[in-house]
Write an enzyme that holds these catalytic residues in place. Structure first.
Site, PDB file in Angstrom:
ATOM      1  N   GLY A   1      -3.230   3.098   2.966  1.00 54.34           N
ATOM      2  CA  GLY A   1      -4.257   3.937   2.363  1.00 54.34           C
ATOM      3  C   GLY A   1      -4.173   3.937   0.850  1.00 54.34           C
ATOM      4  O   GLY A   1      -5.190   3.826   0.147  1.00 54.34           O
ATOM      5  N   GLU A   2      -2.961   4.046   0.323  1.00 52.73           N
ATOM      6  CA  GLU A   2      -2.767   4.020  -1.122  1.00 52.73           C
ATOM      7  C   GLU A   2      -3.098   2.640  -1.702  1.00 52.73           C
ATOM      8  O   GLU A   2      -3.613   2.538  -2.820  1.00 52.73           O
ATOM      9  CB  GLU A   2      -1.329   4.416  -1.467  1.00 52.73           C
ATOM     10  CG  GLU A   2      -1.004   5.886  -1.258  1.00 52.73           C
ATOM     11  CD  GLU A   2      -0.809   6.239   0.218  1.00 52.73           C
ATOM     12  OE1 GLU A   2      -0.860   7.441   0.559  1.00 52.73           O
ATOM     13  OE2 GLU A   2      -0.612   5.315   1.047  1.00 52.73           O
ATOM     14  N   PHE A   3      -2.799   1.603  -0.926  1.00 49.94           N
ATOM     15  CA  PHE A   3      -3.161   0.258  -1.378  1.00 49.94           C
ATOM     16  C   PHE A   3      -4.664   0.149  -1.588  1.00 49.94           C
ATOM     17  O   PHE A   3      -5.132  -0.442  -2.580  1.00 49.94           O
ATOM     18  CB  PHE A   3      -2.702  -0.794  -0.368  1.00 49.94           C
ATOM     19  CG  PHE A   3      -3.312  -2.152  -0.613  1.00 49.94           C
ATOM     20  CD1 PHE A   3      -2.838  -2.968  -1.630  1.00 49.94           C
ATOM     21  CD2 PHE A   3      -4.378  -2.592   0.162  1.00 49.94           C
ATOM     22  CE1 PHE A   3      -3.420  -4.212  -1.867  1.00 49.94           C
ATOM     23  CE2 PHE A   3      -4.960  -3.829  -0.065  1.00 49.94           C
ATOM     24  CZ  PHE A   3      -4.480  -4.639  -1.086  1.00 49.94           C
TER      25      PHE A   3
END
EC number: 2.4.99.12
Length: 408
Positions: A59-61
């Site tokens: 998700g952060e990627f």
């Protein structure tokens, strides 16, 4: 506090080590870090101009990806080092072509951080959203390496704003700039004396807008949906699937795509069992003809969900009966009204979409049935929700450019 922090990290490592005996994800967490410094030295040259991006997971990627690609476009000679903390990010994106080097991040200890920085020697470091590793930030600060956090979001209950959070408040000052999603985050940081803050918004809006412009062609999904009204259920968990199965059984004319968060064979078989009374096919095993004649399509592969949404009329986003919902913006960018469970309050975009009546939160099957009744039988309500969802995404594009300008 520093001693307690170090002890807790070591306990975490021991627990992961024990879990790796029987848990595949934990095993990858351990094996991916084995001989990591040796591998870093072998790949990264002293002559490399390295920019380091770190993401906790997938998700952060997705939030960091627009910035990575924009930076690389402007600085093609720079080398992008991408690190992950979790296997769910690394294993899926370990072949991502936008980065020159992709590794797991070694555990946050004083010596690991020191060795990592000595080997990598980044010209700058960019952390995405929630990553606040004490020893890495200290090592970057000691070496005068410009450090940023992007798409960050802060809440009053986080450790930075508690009486015992002094150590973590101090490390926030190690960032050259904190790019936050909203005004509340900015106000909270300023309340503890952190003023190097820019409200940039969320880079995910840029990412999903780009996805909408570059969707994958999915003939199986196209054949399955045809001209029918389709509900796309993305990132689902068992509690979500129980509600969806009951609704599908009561509405045989509805086409439903179920794309679970976990695609292990055991979970796929559980889903097939829940829908066993209905004509159900698996994405990887169905021909276009078989898909066209089915009511339920189970997506048993990764990497296509964002393109599946364009075939739907309504989206159901899973996770709301657990720790929290998954990505709503991938559906909203295609103008899909969204339905999800009750645990969504940690996500600003979900709260905004609910306020705009572009999203609806439900607590049980009865409420889900009522919302679906509104959206399937009232074309005006469907149109208004769809329009509000799409306009919400469009109006929030631009965070990537703000961040790139700030980093430059």
């Amino acid at each position: 506090m520093i001693i307690l922090y170090s002890i807790l990290l070591r306990i975490y490592f021991v627990l992961i080590l024990i879990a790796s005996i029987s848990n595949d994800k934990a095993k990858k967490w351990i094996s991916g870090r084995r001989s990591i410094f040796k591998r870093l030295r072998a790949q990264i040259s002293d002559a490399d101009d390295v920019i380091w991006f770190h993401c906790a997971s997938l998700g952060e990627f997705e939030q960091g990806r627009p910035v990575i690609e924009a930076y690389k476009k402007q600085h093609p000679s720079s080398k992008i080092l991408l690190t992950f903390f979790s296997p769910s990010g690394y294993e899926i994106r370990k072949n991502y072509e936008g980065a020159d080097y992709i590794f797991y991040l070694p555990l946050d200890t004083y010596f690991n951080a020191k060795r990592f920085i000595q080997i990598v020697r980044p010209k700058a470091a960019v952390f995405v959203k929630y990553e606040f590793w004490y020893y890495y930030l200290q090592a970057l600060h000691r070496n005068s390496i410009p450090t940023y956090v992007i798409s960050a979001i802060f809440r009053p209950n986080q450790i930075f704003f508690r009486w015992y959070g002094g150590m973590f408040r101090r490390i926030l000052r190690n960032y050259r700039q904190l790019f936050v999603q909203n005004q509340q985050s900015c106000d909270l940081l300023r309340s503890i004396g952190v003023t190097n803050v820019t409200i940039s918004g969320d880079t995910r809006f840029d990412r999903v807008a780009d996805i909408a412009r570059n969707v994958k062609d999915l003939p199986i999904v196209g054949s399955f949906v045809g001209d029918n009204f389709a509900l796309i259920a993305g990132s689902t968990w068992p509690d979500d699937e129980t509600i969806l199965a009951e609704y599908a059984a009561a509405n045989p004319s509805l086409k439903m795509v179920v794309a679970p968060h976990e695609i292990g064979e055991g979970h796929i078989q559980d889903i097939l069992a829940k829908f066993r009374a209905l004509k159900t096919v698996r994405y990887t095993q169905a021909s276009p003809e078989e898909a066209a004649n089915a009511q339920i399509l189970v997506v048993d592969t990764i990497g296509i969900l964002s393109s599946v949404y364009r075939h739907g009329k309504v989206a159901y986003i899973g996770g709301g009966f657990g720790v929290g919902i998954h990505n709503t913006l991938e559906a909203a960018t295609f103008g899909l009204p969204i339905v999800f469970g009750p645990n969504y309050h940690k996500f600003q975009e979900a709260k905004d979409l609910v306020g705009l009546k572009a999203a609806f939160s439900i607590e049980n099957y009865v409420q889900f049935n009522d919302v679906m009744g509104l959206l399937t039988k009232n074309s005006q309500a469907l149109h208004q929700s769809s329009k509000a969802a799409k306009e919400y995404v469009t109006s929030h594009i631009g965070a990537t450019q703000t961040i790139i300008q700030g980093i430059m």
